[in-house]
Motif scaffolding. Structure first.
Motif, PDB file in Angstrom:
ATOM      1  N   UNK A  41       0.826  -1.210   0.000  1.00 54.07           N
ATOM      2  CA  UNK A  41       0.000   0.000   0.000  1.00 54.07           C
ATOM      3  C   UNK A  41       0.860   1.260   0.000  1.00 54.07           C
ATOM      4  N   UNK A  42       1.985   1.205   0.679  1.00 58.05           N
ATOM      5  CA  UNK A  42       2.850   2.386   0.775  1.00 58.05           C
ATOM      6  C   UNK A  42       3.931   2.420  -0.306  1.00 58.05           C
ATOM      7  N   UNK A  43       3.902   1.482  -1.235  1.00 53.45           N
ATOM      8  CA  UNK A  43       4.976   1.377  -2.221  1.00 53.45           C
ATOM      9  C   UNK A  43       5.041   2.555  -3.193  1.00 53.45           C
ATOM     10  N   UNK A  44       3.939   3.256  -3.407  1.00 53.01           N
ATOM     11  CA  UNK A  44       3.966   4.412  -4.310  1.00 53.01           C
ATOM     12  C   UNK A  44       5.016   5.432  -3.885  1.00 53.01           C
ATOM     13  N   UNK A  47      13.900  -0.347  -5.924  1.00 50.79           N
ATOM     14  CA  UNK A  47      13.719  -1.379  -6.948  1.00 50.79           C
ATOM     15  C   UNK A  47      12.307  -1.960  -6.935  1.00 50.79           C
ATOM     16  N   UNK A  48      11.701  -2.066  -5.755  1.00 55.44           N
ATOM     17  CA  UNK A  48      10.397  -2.717  -5.640  1.00 55.44           C
ATOM     18  C   UNK A  48       9.311  -2.016  -6.440  1.00 55.44           C
ATOM     19  N   UNK A  49       9.368  -0.695  -6.528  1.00 58.38           N
ATOM     20  CA  UNK A  49       8.293   0.034  -7.198  1.00 58.38           C
ATOM     21  C   UNK A  49       8.197  -0.286  -8.673  1.00 58.38           C
ATOM     22  N   UNK A  68       2.331  -3.086 -11.432  1.00 58.08           N
ATOM     23  CA  UNK A  68       1.605  -1.911 -11.911  1.00 58.08           C
ATOM     24  C   UNK A  68       0.736  -1.282 -10.828  1.00 58.08           C
ATOM     25  N   UNK A  69       0.095  -2.076 -10.020  1.00 54.54           N
ATOM     26  CA  UNK A  69      -0.873  -1.561  -9.042  1.00 54.54           C
ATOM     27  C   UNK A  69      -0.527  -2.003  -7.618  1.00 54.54           C
ATOM     28  N   UNK A  70       0.588  -1.533  -7.070  1.00 56.49           N
ATOM     29  CA  UNK A  70       0.954  -2.012  -5.726  1.00 56.49           C
ATOM     30  C   UNK A  70      -0.055  -1.622  -4.653  1.00 56.49           C
ATOM     31  N   UNK A  71      -0.629  -0.432  -4.732  1.00 54.70           N
ATOM     32  CA  UNK A  71      -1.569  -0.009  -3.701  1.00 54.70           C
ATOM     33  C   UNK A  71      -2.831  -0.875  -3.730  1.00 54.70           C
TER      34      UNK A  71
END
Length: 183
Positions: free
Chosen positions: A82-85, A90-92, A96-99
């Motif tokens: 959820x906080x990846x934005x 590298x993770x981001x 496409x839609x981490x949140x």
């Protein structure tokens, strides 16, 4: 239960408005439109929290105790996603839609440990919304350019921050009377 259902529906409608009714959203304007969507989201959160807390307990099933551990592990991943934005490591660049993936993980984790009707409405409704949201976004914009991976140190800092946030979430759950660990 009515407030809870209205809250989930309002949450979904406010988020889907831009893609399902772009003309209406455009007519609302940039400033006023964002203000109305924000107000709708705040009202939806209030309705969901109030409705969930006020709902009668209708027992559907008894989750096995080991699922608490599965829930807590999934929640670590959910908070990271959820906080990846905000992450520039590298993770981001991995999805496409981490949140929305984080919301789906959060909802599934909570469905595993809550065997009552209000939980099914809340967490099942949020899971359904997140699935629909991903489908709608992907249909509206089929192309996606994967961001260039950033430094690993940003990922380490992100995970550390997410773990601190997870600690706060655990504390808040206990304070509200829903112990996330122990009990």
């Amino acid at each position: 239960m009515t407030l809870l259902i209205l809250g989930v529906l309002l949450w979904a409608a406010a988020h889907l408005l831009k893609r399902l009714a772009p003309g209406l959203r455009a007519r609302l304007g940039e400033g006023p439109g964002k203000g109305l969507v924000t107000l709708a989201l705040l009202v939806s959160l209030y309705l969901m929290v109030t409705g969930y807390r006020a709902a009668d307990f209708v027992h559907l099933w008894e989750p096995p105790l080991f699922l608490r551990h599965v829930n807590n592990l999934l929640m670590v991943f959910a908070v990271i996603l959820v906080t990846m934005q905000a992450n520039r490591g590298r993770m981001q660049s991995l999805m496409r839609h981490p949140m929305l993936t984080g919301v789906k993980t959060w909802a599934l984790a909570h469905l595993l440990v809550n065997g009552d009707l209000a939980s099914v409405v809340l967490f099942g409704g949020m899971l359904a919304w997140a699935v629909v949201e991903v489908i709608v976004i992907n249909r509206a914009n089929r192309s996606w350019t994967r961001p260039a991976p950033g430094p690993l140190v940003a990922d380490i800092a992100h995970v550390a921050g997410a773990l601190v946030l997870m600690g706060g979430i655990i504390w808040l759950h206990g304070w509200l009377g829903y112990p996330a660990v122990g009990g």
